[in-house]
Design a protein around this motif. Structure first.
Motif, PDB file in Angstrom:
ATOM      1  N   ALA A  18       0.831  -1.203   0.000  1.00  0.00           N
ATOM      2  CA  ALA A  18       0.000   0.000   0.000  1.00  0.00           C
ATOM      3  C   ALA A  18       0.861   1.246   0.000  1.00  0.00           C
ATOM      4  CB  ALA A  18      -0.919   0.001   1.221  1.00  0.00           C
ATOM      5  N   LEU A  19       2.081   1.132   0.544  1.00  0.00           N
ATOM      6  CA  LEU A  19       2.976   2.282   0.553  1.00  0.00           C
ATOM      7  C   LEU A  19       3.651   2.502  -0.782  1.00  0.00           C
ATOM      8  CD1 LEU A  19       4.655   1.806   3.994  1.00  0.00           C
ATOM      9  CD2 LEU A  19       3.034   3.562   3.350  1.00  0.00           C
ATOM     10  N   LEU A 120      15.615  16.377 -12.238  1.00  0.00           N
ATOM     11  CA  LEU A 120      14.884  16.653 -10.999  1.00  0.00           C
ATOM     12  C   LEU A 120      13.737  15.668 -10.794  1.00  0.00           C
ATOM     13  CD1 LEU A 120      14.834  20.553 -11.057  1.00  0.00           C
ATOM     14  CD2 LEU A 120      16.247  19.049  -9.655  1.00  0.00           C
ATOM     15  N   ALA A 121      13.065  15.289 -11.875  1.00  0.00           N
ATOM     16  CA  ALA A 121      11.988  14.304 -11.754  1.00  0.00           C
ATOM     17  C   ALA A 121      12.548  12.964 -11.288  1.00  0.00           C
ATOM     18  CB  ALA A 121      11.262  14.146 -13.083  1.00  0.00           C
ATOM     19  N   GLY A 122      13.711  12.579 -11.816  1.00  0.00           N
ATOM     20  CA  GLY A 122      14.348  11.341 -11.372  1.00  0.00           C
ATOM     21  C   GLY A 122      14.745  11.399  -9.910  1.00  0.00           C
ATOM     22  N   GLU A 123      15.285  12.553  -9.484  1.00  0.00           N
ATOM     23  CA  GLU A 123      15.663  12.709  -8.078  1.00  0.00           C
ATOM     24  C   GLU A 123      14.437  12.604  -7.177  1.00  0.00           C
ATOM     25  OE1 GLU A 123      17.823  16.327  -7.516  1.00  0.00           O
ATOM     26  OE2 GLU A 123      19.472  15.702  -8.809  1.00  0.00           O
ATOM     27  N   MET A 124      13.341  13.216  -7.587  1.00  0.00           N
ATOM     28  CA  MET A 124      12.108  13.131  -6.790  1.00  0.00           C
ATOM     29  C   MET A 124      11.634  11.685  -6.705  1.00  0.00           C
ATOM     30  SD  MET A 124      11.054  15.923  -5.451  1.00  0.00           S
ATOM     31  CE  MET A 124       9.391  15.451  -5.102  1.00  0.00           C
ATOM     32  N   ARG A 126      13.418   8.926  -7.025  1.00  0.00           N
ATOM     33  CA  ARG A 126      14.333   8.154  -6.176  1.00  0.00           C
ATOM     34  C   ARG A 126      14.114   8.483  -4.702  1.00  0.00           C
ATOM     35  NH1 ARG A 126      17.656   9.313 -10.475  1.00  0.00           N
ATOM     36  NH2 ARG A 126      18.625  11.081  -9.425  1.00  0.00           N
ATOM     37  N   GLY A 127      13.872   9.742  -4.390  1.00  0.00           N
ATOM     38  CA  GLY A 127      13.609  10.130  -3.006  1.00  0.00           C
ATOM     39  C   GLY A 127      12.333   9.504  -2.475  1.00  0.00           C
ATOM     40  N   LEU A 128      11.292   9.518  -3.287  1.00  0.00           N
ATOM     41  CA  LEU A 128      10.036   8.893  -2.864  1.00  0.00           C
ATOM     42  C   LEU A 128      10.209   7.390  -2.679  1.00  0.00           C
ATOM     43  CD1 LEU A 128       7.408  10.776  -5.040  1.00  0.00           C
ATOM     44  CD2 LEU A 128       7.596  10.797  -2.566  1.00  0.00           C
ATOM     45  N   GLN A 129      10.941   6.746  -3.591  1.00  0.00           N
ATOM     46  CA  GLN A 129      11.158   5.306  -3.471  1.00  0.00           C
ATOM     47  C   GLN A 129      11.970   4.989  -2.220  1.00  0.00           C
ATOM     48  OE1 GLN A 129       9.686   3.067  -5.450  1.00  0.00           O
ATOM     49  NE2 GLN A 129      10.443   1.559  -3.999  1.00  0.00           N
ATOM     50  N   ARG A 130      12.962   5.832  -1.924  1.00  0.00           N
ATOM     51  CA  ARG A 130      13.764   5.621  -0.722  1.00  0.00           C
ATOM     52  C   ARG A 130      12.907   5.777   0.529  1.00  0.00           C
ATOM     53  NH1 ARG A 130      19.186   9.033   0.856  1.00  0.00           N
ATOM     54  NH2 ARG A 130      19.683   7.836   2.705  1.00  0.00           N
ATOM     55  N   TRP A 131      12.017   6.759   0.537  1.00  0.00           N
ATOM     56  CA  TRP A 131      11.115   6.949   1.666  1.00  0.00           C
ATOM     57  C   TRP A 131      10.195   5.739   1.808  1.00  0.00           C
ATOM     58  CZ3 TRP A 131       5.789   7.138   1.910  1.00  0.00           C
ATOM     59  CH2 TRP A 131       5.268   7.490   3.153  1.00  0.00           C
TER      60      TRP A 131
END
Length: 164
Positions: A18-19, A120-124, A126-131
């Motif tokens: 779900a996450l 920047l879209a890739g960084e976002m 990757r950040g969301l996936q890491r979270w």
């Protein structure tokens, strides 16, 4: 003496799945005016008891700039669009004219901008996936701790079941 509370139920299967689609909607919203979303928001620069400021009037732009903006065009003919981006001429046999300096400069600027947006879209992402991965690990660890807790034994177990 109060009876010991039972542990909370385990997370349903696929809680981490779900996450995978990101965090859900916010459960509570408190507006800047403290009304919890009910009622009008105060306007910027306005204080209680004063009239709201008048909206800024649009200045008339020379050369039909306001009309051009209303039509979805650039405010001036030097902006984006076919007058700026298409060549002025072509060869008689149909070959396009060579690009001029301004056209190649704008194309390079557009490509650099597109690369920056993609970066920047890739960084976002990757950040969301890491979270999401971290949150999933936290939930798994919490579930593991819950399942590995010591269980009541002996007399405490019989007391929890009640009289037979």
């Amino acid at each position: 003496m109060a009876a010991p509370t039972s542990p909370p139920p385990p997370l349903p299967y696929g809680a981490c799945a779900a996450l995978a689609h990101g965090p859900g909607p916010a459960r509570h919203f408190l507006s800047p005016n403290g009304s919890g979303g009910a009622g009008p928001e105060p306007e910027a620069g306005a204080s209680p008891g004063r009239e709201p400021p008048e909206p800024a009037r649009r200045r008339r732009q020379p050369g039909g700039g306001l009309w051009r903006e209303q039509q979805g065009l650039a405010p001036s003919s030097g902006g984006y669009g076919p007058l700026r981006d298409l060549p002025d001429w072509s060869f008689v046999d149909g070959r396009p004219a060579p690009p001029w300096k301004g056209q190649t400069r704008r194309r390079q600027e557009d490509e650099a901008f597109a690369r920056r947006v993609a970066q920047l879209a890739g960084e976002m992402e990757r950040g969301l996936q890491r979270w999401r991965d971290g949150r999933c690990r936290d939930l798994d660890a919490q579930d593991s701790r819950r399942q590995n807790r010591l269980q009541p034994k002996g007399g405490a177990l019989r007391r929890d079941r009640g009289p037979h």
